[in-house]
Design a protein around this motif. Structure first.
Motif, mmCIF file in Angstrom:
data_model
loop_
_atom_site.group_PDB
_atom_site.id
_atom_site.type_symbol
_atom_site.label_atom_id
_atom_site.label_comp_id
_atom_site.label_asym_id
_atom_site.label_seq_id
_atom_site.Cartn_x
_atom_site.Cartn_y
_atom_site.Cartn_z
ATOM 1 N N LYS A 275 -28.323 17.340 -15.178
ATOM 2 C CA LYS A 275 -28.403 18.106 -16.526
ATOM 3 C C LYS A 275 -29.895 18.331 -16.897
ATOM 4 O O LYS A 275 -30.759 17.403 -16.573
ATOM 5 C CB LYS A 275 -27.926 17.517 -17.810
ATOM 6 C CG LYS A 275 -27.823 18.391 -18.958
ATOM 7 C CD LYS A 275 -27.027 17.672 -19.954
ATOM 8 C CE LYS A 275 -26.918 18.894 -21.557
ATOM 9 N NZ LYS A 275 -26.122 18.052 -22.323
ATOM 10 N N LEU A 276 -30.517 19.617 -17.329
ATOM 11 C CA LEU A 276 -31.863 19.606 -17.444
ATOM 12 C C LEU A 276 -32.236 18.933 -18.460
ATOM 13 O O LEU A 276 -31.750 18.811 -19.621
ATOM 14 C CB LEU A 276 -31.635 21.279 -17.885
ATOM 15 C CG LEU A 276 -33.159 21.909 -17.939
ATOM 16 C CD1 LEU A 276 -33.898 22.200 -16.673
ATOM 17 C CD2 LEU A 276 -33.057 23.488 -18.771
ATOM 18 N N THR A 277 -33.549 18.725 -18.386
ATOM 19 C CA THR A 277 -34.134 17.808 -19.300
ATOM 20 C C THR A 277 -35.653 18.488 -19.606
ATOM 21 O O THR A 277 -36.298 19.273 -18.810
ATOM 22 C CB THR A 277 -34.475 16.311 -18.577
ATOM 23 O OG1 THR A 277 -35.570 16.442 -17.795
ATOM 24 C CG2 THR A 277 -33.220 15.536 -18.210
ATOM 25 N N HIS A 278 -36.356 18.151 -20.883
ATOM 26 C CA HIS A 278 -37.549 18.497 -21.099
ATOM 27 C C HIS A 278 -38.540 18.254 -19.878
ATOM 28 O O HIS A 278 -39.811 19.109 -19.693
ATOM 29 C CB HIS A 278 -38.050 18.297 -22.431
ATOM 30 C CG HIS A 278 -38.254 16.817 -22.675
ATOM 31 N ND1 HIS A 278 -37.516 15.737 -22.899
ATOM 32 C CD2 HIS A 278 -39.574 16.319 -22.760
ATOM 33 C CE1 HIS A 278 -38.160 14.764 -23.076
ATOM 34 N NE2 HIS A 278 -39.289 15.012 -23.070
ATOM 35 N N GLN A 279 -38.414 17.223 -19.595
ATOM 36 C CA GLN A 279 -39.379 16.621 -18.400
ATOM 37 C C GLN A 279 -39.218 17.557 -17.024
ATOM 38 O O GLN A 279 -40.298 17.942 -16.568
ATOM 39 C CB GLN A 279 -39.108 15.263 -17.866
ATOM 40 C CG GLN A 279 -39.507 14.078 -19.119
ATOM 41 C CD GLN A 279 -38.163 13.775 -19.683
ATOM 42 O OE1 GLN A 279 -37.314 14.754 -19.965
ATOM 43 N NE2 GLN A 279 -38.146 12.625 -20.389
ATOM 44 N N ASP A 280 -38.097 18.257 -16.797
ATOM 45 C CA ASP A 280 -37.801 19.106 -15.777
ATOM 46 C C ASP A 280 -38.958 20.514 -16.008
ATOM 47 O O ASP A 280 -39.491 20.922 -15.205
ATOM 48 C CB ASP A 280 -36.471 19.461 -15.600
ATOM 49 C CG ASP A 280 -35.485 18.160 -15.236
ATOM 50 O OD1 ASP A 280 -36.371 17.394 -14.701
ATOM 51 O OD2 ASP A 280 -34.547 18.197 -15.635
#
Length: 348
Positions: A275-280
């Motif tokens: 799942k997409l994270t803000h770090q990505d």
């Protein structure tokens, strides 16, 4: 006089003219066949209109025609193929005026040596058979335009239809832009135009329920790079994988780097199996900034970054990216073909 670099210029020149002639012959044979089938369909429809019991009359007529034509000319005139010819005329009769459609010899003679033809049937018969199965006119027109523009084979056309390309492009557009898809095909003018609502990667052979690493994911894409680039769409050129750059002793690697010649910019892909994270998003922002400041030239457009992830996180996207961002995008990928019915409902 022959040069060392090209000792046989005569051969090269002859080879070129033969190749061009073969292309012309194939193109015009295809055009003649399509016109023949169009005319056969027209004659069947007109003959039906004179029958008193149309349904039964048409069935018996097609069976008789199929038997006799196959005896006379060999295979290719099955009942189902004659039905396609009938449907082909009914679907596309508006493209040729009634005055001209009755003059079959003039239609054939209108082909020119320059390869320019007034006959608006740019595809092969097998492709039109596939298109006839698409009931929605806008969707059918879109696939015809794109197949002709991108030289899709029948197999490629079938794959694009099965992967719901029309719906995936239409989901990110307003009503006017959806109509433009049906009349002009996919027009690439801004970064969002080059991207789909999500990507379908069934050709990688990765099962939805199976466990695989990001390295496995990347390797599978490289092994099927031609298929992946077909899925990406227009204008993409492969530049490399695991592109490295270093800040103060720390090295960073961009998973996949492409260049889009229509947008005239680099397109960076970061692959995520979760799942997409803000770090990505922060990491991709750094990659994009680096390419904008160190790699791209002054006459090239700003770099695009695409995070290809198993699951989007719309809330993270909304509050991490600035409003109206046109450089960084998060897109889901599917390991299996989507349900066209579900996408159609979503589009509606």
């Amino acid at each position: 006089m022959r040069s060392k670099n090209n000792p046989f210029p005569l051969f090269e020149n002859i080879k070129t003219i033969i190749a061009e002639t073969q292309h012309y012959i194939v193109r015009n044979v295809n055009a003649a066949m399509i016109l023949t089938y169009f005319q056969i369909g027209k004659m069947i429809v007109e003959d039906e209109q004179h029958g008193s019991q149309r349904a039964e009359y048409a069935k018996e007529t097609l069976i008789y025609l199929s038997n006799e034509l196959n005896k006379e000319f060999g295979k290719g005139y099955s009942v189902s193929n004659l039905e396609y010819m009938r449907g082909f005329y009914i679907t596309y009769q508006h493209r040729i005026s009634q005055t001209l459609s009755g003059k079959f010899d003039q239609l054939l003679k209108s082909q020119t040596l320059s390869g320019k033809s007034p006959i608006p049937f740019p595809l092969g018969w097998s492709q039109y058979v596939l298109l006839l199965k698409i009931k929605n006119e806008d969707e059918r027109n879109f696939y015809e335009i794109e197949a002709a523009a991108n030289n899709w084979s029948v197999r490629e056309l079938q794959r694009q239809y099965n992967s719901a390309l029309f719906e995936r492009l239409a989901l990110s557009k307003d009503k006017n832009e959806v109509k433009q898809l049906a009349t002009k095909g996919q027009i690439i003018e801004k970064p969002a135009d080059a991207l789909k609502s999500h990507y379908v990667l069934e050709f990688l052979g990765l099962k939805e329920e199976s466990k695989y690493s990001e390295n496995d994911f990347e390797t599978a894409i490289i092994d099927k790079l031609e298929h992946f680039m077909l899925e990406l769409g227009k204008g993409f050129l492969f530049e490399g994988r695991q592109r490295r750059f270093t800040f103060e002793g720390d090295s960073f690697f961009v998973d996949l780097v492409f260049y889009n010649r229509l947008l005239r910019c680099f397109v960076l892909f970061d692959l995520k199996i979760g799942k997409l994270t803000h770090q990505d998003i922060g990491q991709m922002q750094m990659y994009v900034n680096y390419y904008d400041r160190k790699i791209k030239t002054k006459d090239e457009n700003p770099t695009i970054g695409v995070i290809l992830c198993k699951e989007e996180n719309r809330t993270v996207i909304e509050f991490t990216l600035p409003q109206g961002s046109n450089q960084i995008f998060a897109k889901e990928y599917k390991a299996v073909l989507p349900s066209k019915e579900a996408l159609k409902k979503q589009l509606e």
